[in-house]
Design a protein around this motif. Structure first.
Motif, PDB file in Angstrom:
ATOM      1  N   UNK A   1       0.886  -1.562   0.113  1.00 11.32           N
ATOM      2  CA  UNK A   1       0.232   0.209  -0.314  1.00 11.32           C
ATOM      3  C   UNK A   1       0.003   1.100  -0.427  1.00 11.32           C
ATOM      4  N   UNK A   2       2.004   1.246   0.713  1.00  7.65           N
ATOM      5  CA  UNK A   2       2.645   2.401   0.557  1.00  7.65           C
ATOM      6  C   UNK A   2       3.751   3.056  -0.280  1.00  7.65           C
ATOM      7  N   UNK A   3       3.787   1.189  -1.036  1.00 10.24           N
ATOM      8  CA  UNK A   3       4.615   1.669  -3.076  1.00 10.24           C
ATOM      9  C   UNK A   3       3.309   1.975  -3.595  1.00 10.24           C
ATOM     10  N   UNK A   4       1.635   1.820  -3.639  1.00 14.02           N
ATOM     11  CA  UNK A   4       0.465   2.255  -4.466  1.00 14.02           C
ATOM     12  C   UNK A   4       0.927   4.071  -4.206  1.00 14.02           C
ATOM     13  N   UNK A   5       1.063   3.760  -2.640  1.00 12.83           N
ATOM     14  CA  UNK A   5       0.828   5.968  -2.400  1.00 12.83           C
ATOM     15  C   UNK A   5       1.881   6.595  -3.328  1.00 12.83           C
ATOM     16  N   UNK A   6       3.213   5.573  -3.095  1.00 13.37           N
ATOM     17  CA  UNK A   6       4.602   6.368  -3.582  1.00 13.37           C
ATOM     18  C   UNK A   6       4.019   6.745  -5.294  1.00 13.37           C
ATOM     19  N   UNK A   7       3.907   5.770  -5.849  1.00 13.77           N
ATOM     20  CA  UNK A   7       3.479   5.499  -7.478  1.00 13.77           C
ATOM     21  C   UNK A   7       2.000   6.719  -8.089  1.00 13.77           C
ATOM     22  N   UNK A   8       1.225   6.820  -7.040  1.00 16.33           N
ATOM     23  CA  UNK A   8       0.507   7.526  -7.568  1.00 16.33           C
ATOM     24  C   UNK A   8       0.828   8.367  -6.388  1.00 16.33           C
ATOM     25  N   UNK A   9       1.309   9.283  -5.626  1.00 20.51           N
ATOM     26  CA  UNK A   9       1.556  10.486  -5.059  1.00 20.51           C
ATOM     27  C   UNK A   9       0.247  10.901  -4.738  1.00 20.51           C
ATOM     28  N   UNK A  10      -0.003   9.654  -3.680  1.00 24.58           N
ATOM     29  CA  UNK A  10      -0.950   9.908  -2.593  1.00 24.58           C
ATOM     30  C   UNK A  10      -0.762  10.446  -1.601  1.00 24.58           C
ATOM     31  N   UNK A  11      -0.328  11.372  -0.638  1.00 30.97           N
ATOM     32  CA  UNK A  11      -0.168  12.098   0.656  1.00 30.97           C
ATOM     33  C   UNK A  11       1.188  11.884   1.139  1.00 30.97           C
ATOM     34  N   UNK A  12       1.900  11.736   0.184  1.00 29.02           N
ATOM     35  CA  UNK A  12       3.609  11.798  -0.405  1.00 29.02           C
ATOM     36  C   UNK A  12       3.671  12.040  -2.018  1.00 29.02           C
ATOM     37  N   UNK A  13       4.711  12.192  -2.207  1.00 29.30           N
ATOM     38  CA  UNK A  13       5.107  13.172  -3.412  1.00 29.30           C
ATOM     39  C   UNK A  13       5.708  12.576  -4.349  1.00 29.30           C
ATOM     40  N   UNK A  14       5.014  12.430  -5.673  1.00 32.13           N
ATOM     41  CA  UNK A  14       4.754  11.178  -6.629  1.00 32.13           C
ATOM     42  C   UNK A  14       6.459  10.562  -6.399  1.00 32.13           C
ATOM     43  N   UNK A  15       6.539   9.910  -6.415  1.00 32.34           N
ATOM     44  CA  UNK A  15       7.996   8.947  -6.633  1.00 32.34           C
ATOM     45  C   UNK A  15       8.724   7.824  -7.006  1.00 32.34           C
ATOM     46  N   UNK A  16       8.605   7.181  -8.633  1.00 35.29           N
ATOM     47  CA  UNK A  16       8.543   5.879  -9.379  1.00 35.29           C
ATOM     48  C   UNK A  16       9.566   5.234  -8.668  1.00 35.29           C
ATOM     49  N   UNK A  17      11.001   5.895  -7.770  1.00 33.46           N
ATOM     50  CA  UNK A  17      11.784   5.051  -7.760  1.00 33.46           C
ATOM     51  C   UNK A  17      11.350   4.621  -6.387  1.00 33.46           C
ATOM     52  N   UNK A  18      11.242   5.326  -5.601  1.00 31.35           N
ATOM     53  CA  UNK A  18      10.910   5.295  -3.903  1.00 31.35           C
ATOM     54  C   UNK A  18       9.688   3.776  -4.271  1.00 31.35           C
ATOM     55  N   UNK A  19       8.016   3.815  -5.065  1.00 34.75           N
ATOM     56  CA  UNK A  19       7.360   2.829  -5.691  1.00 34.75           C
ATOM     57  C   UNK A  19       8.026   1.376  -5.314  1.00 34.75           C
TER      58      UNK A  19
END
Length: 144
Positions: free
Chosen positions: A126-144
């Motif tokens: 779920x955290x990966x999804x949030x990074x992927x879509x930028x939900x509540x965190x800056x969008x970051x494909x590397x983090x995702x």
């Protein structure tokens, strides 16, 4: 009109009796769930983080207790504050989906991160999804 009631009255009585019997059976069938919930509540009130999470889960799904997202969140938070990864994930999930609280992706991501740091796989996804879509965190494909 009288012939109608001669038939309808007994049919209605039988339906009410059958309905009451069915309701009683359903009530009795859930007695073990209620006993388990009560035993879990005793341990949860003593501060046992696993029991607090379990009781939160029961409240969330209405197993042995009336369903209540507010009560579920309360027990999840108690367990999460003690470091229980499943409870941290559950709190994040409730913020993610706006259950018992206003939807807040930033808060959800914080709780997911706490559980993910303990290698809890669902939280990592779920955290990966949030990074992927930028939900509540800056969008970051590397983090995702």
């Amino acid at each position: 009109m009288k012939p109608f009631w001669r038939i309808a009255a007994p049919v209605i009585c039988v339906a009410l009796i059958c309905g009451a019997a069915f309701a009683w059976h359903a009530y009795k069938a859930k007695a073990p769930q209620r006993r388990l919930a009560e035993a879990t509540r005793v341990d949860a009130e003593r501060g046992d983080a696993k029991a607090q999470f379990d009781l939160g889960h029961m409240c969330f799904h209405g197993e042995g207790v009336p369903q209540s997202y507010t009560e579920a969140l309360r027990w999840f938070r108690k367990a999460a504050d003690q470091g229980n990864a499943k409870a941290q994930y559950a709190v994040g999930y409730m913020y993610d989906h706006g259950q018992a609280v206003h939807q807040d992706y930033a808060t959800a991501s914080l709780w997911y991160k706490k559980a993910a740091d303990q290698s809890y796989a669902k939280a990592q996804v779920n955290l990966s999804r949030m990074y992927y879509f930028g939900l509540g965190v800056p969008q970051d494909y590397t983090q995702a």
